[in-house]
Design an enzyme around this catalytic site. Structure first.
Site, short mmCIF file in Angstrom:
data_model
loop_
_atom_site.label_atom_id
_atom_site.label_comp_id
_atom_site.label_asym_id
_atom_site.label_seq_id
_atom_site.Cartn_x
_atom_site.Cartn_y
_atom_site.Cartn_z
N ASP A 21 -3.99 -6.01 10.42
CA ASP A 21 -4.35 -4.80 10.25
C ASP A 21 -4.11 -3.63 10.99
OD1 ASP A 21 -4.79 -2.40 8.16
OD2 ASP A 21 -6.80 -2.30 8.83
N ARG A 34 5.01 5.40 11.21
CA ARG A 34 4.66 4.38 10.64
C ARG A 34 5.46 2.89 10.35
NH1 ARG A 34 -0.97 4.94 9.16
NH2 ARG A 34 -0.38 2.70 7.80
N HIS A 38 5.00 -0.78 12.57
CA HIS A 38 5.50 -2.41 11.12
C HIS A 38 6.29 -2.99 12.38
CE1 HIS A 38 2.55 -0.61 8.49
NE2 HIS A 38 3.71 0.32 7.80
N ARG A 72 0.46 3.33 -1.15
CA ARG A 72 1.05 3.81 -0.11
C ARG A 72 2.46 5.30 -0.21
NH1 ARG A 72 0.13 0.97 5.78
NH2 ARG A 72 -2.07 0.44 4.53
N LEU A 132 4.27 -26.53 12.17
CA LEU A 132 2.88 -25.61 10.74
C LEU A 132 3.63 -25.26 9.51
CD1 LEU A 132 0.61 -22.94 11.53
CD2 LEU A 132 2.75 -21.83 11.91
#
Ligand code: IPE
Ligand code: IPE
Ligand code: MG
Length: 251
Positions: A21, A34, A38, A72, A132
């Site tokens: 976040d 924005r 991201h 959003r 992983l």
């Protein structure tokens, strides 16, 4: 009198889960749109994945898009979808080369056909990798996950495959996302909020919770290393007393 020391667990987590976040605020601080936050978030994630694989962490599950993120503005949602698509296509070969297995959890039926196909392909390409396990939660919600398990279970009851008396925690767990992975040991949330935001509600029952004010694009492998040190210093009691844990460690 000697100070009572805790029986710290002194072990690396097997499974780390992260709420990434703070991308929006990171961009805002730089007067950028924005989506730039991201994009920076994807770069931060790439380093965290590489580092986790190198450390020998078994599983890493990150929250990329919550079932509530559809609320959003449409423009941010569609830019995010484009970014997922691009990141997936760009990263999958490198992940594959690093023996990383990529998996997705969440309800993907709401995504475009193209994105759903990319998700399936990325899973198939990497499905035999033994390093992983990198899990991306996309259109995921903890309540959706539990509801979904209910739907499957009640279907099986109706079909006569299971009787209600057979329902126990182990059975429910087997229908919930990540059932085949070790339970999350360490939860990390960047961005300063102290909430779970409908993340892995069932799975977090005994997870150690770590919150930091750092914004996700600023979170580096060095920060993760420090969080791992913090984690190793936790005493994980699972309902027992500290004395019991110490006795077991000595045995
Ligand atoms: C997290 O960053 C990324 C997603 C939810 C996709 P935010 O976009 O929530 O960043 P802030 O919280 O607005 O800073
Ligand atoms: C949680 O972050 C979801 C992801 C990081 C993908 P949000 O920024 O959406 O969380 P809330 O809504 O502020 O709790
Ligand atoms: Mg946020």
């Amino acid at each position: 009198m000697a100070h009572a020391t805790a029986a710290v667990n002194n072990r690396l987590p097997r499974h780390i889960v992260i709420i990434m976040d703070g991308n929006g605020r990171w961009a805002k601080n730089r007067r950028l749109p924005r989506i730039a936050g991201h994009k920076a978030g994807v770069n931060a994630l790439r380093e965290i994945v590489k580092f986790s694989a190198k450390k020998g962490i078994e599983a890493l599950t990150v929250y990329a898009f919550s079932s509530e993120n559809w609320n959003r503005p449409g423009s941010e949602v569609s830019r995010l979808m484009k970014l997922f698509m691009k990141a997936l296509q760009q990263e999958v070969d490198e992940l594959n080369r690093n023996n990383i297995r990529l998996r997705f959890i969440g309800d993907h039926t709401a995504f475009s056909e193209k994105l759903q196909t990319s998700i399936r392909e990325a899973e198939e390409i990497t499905c035999h990798n033994s390093g992983l396990q990198f899990v991306i939660a996309a259109n995921y919600g903890g309540r959706w996950d539990i509801t979904n398990a209910f739907r499957v279970l009640t279907g099986k009851i109706k079909a006569g495959e299971i009787s209600p008396s057979e329902i126990n925690e182990t059975l429910i767990q087997s229908y919930i996302s990540l059932a085949d992975l070790p339970e999350p040991d360490l939860f990390i949330r960047t961005g300063g909020e102290m909430r779970i935001s409908n993340y892995l509600l069932w799975q977090l029952a005994y997870t150690e919770l770590y919150f930091t004010d750092q914004l996700w694009p600023d979170f580096t492998p060095e920060d993760l290393e420090m969080t791992l040190v913090w984690f190793m210093g936790r005493e994980r009691r699972f309902g027992r007393t500290s004395e019991q844990i110490k006795r077991e460690k000595r045995a």
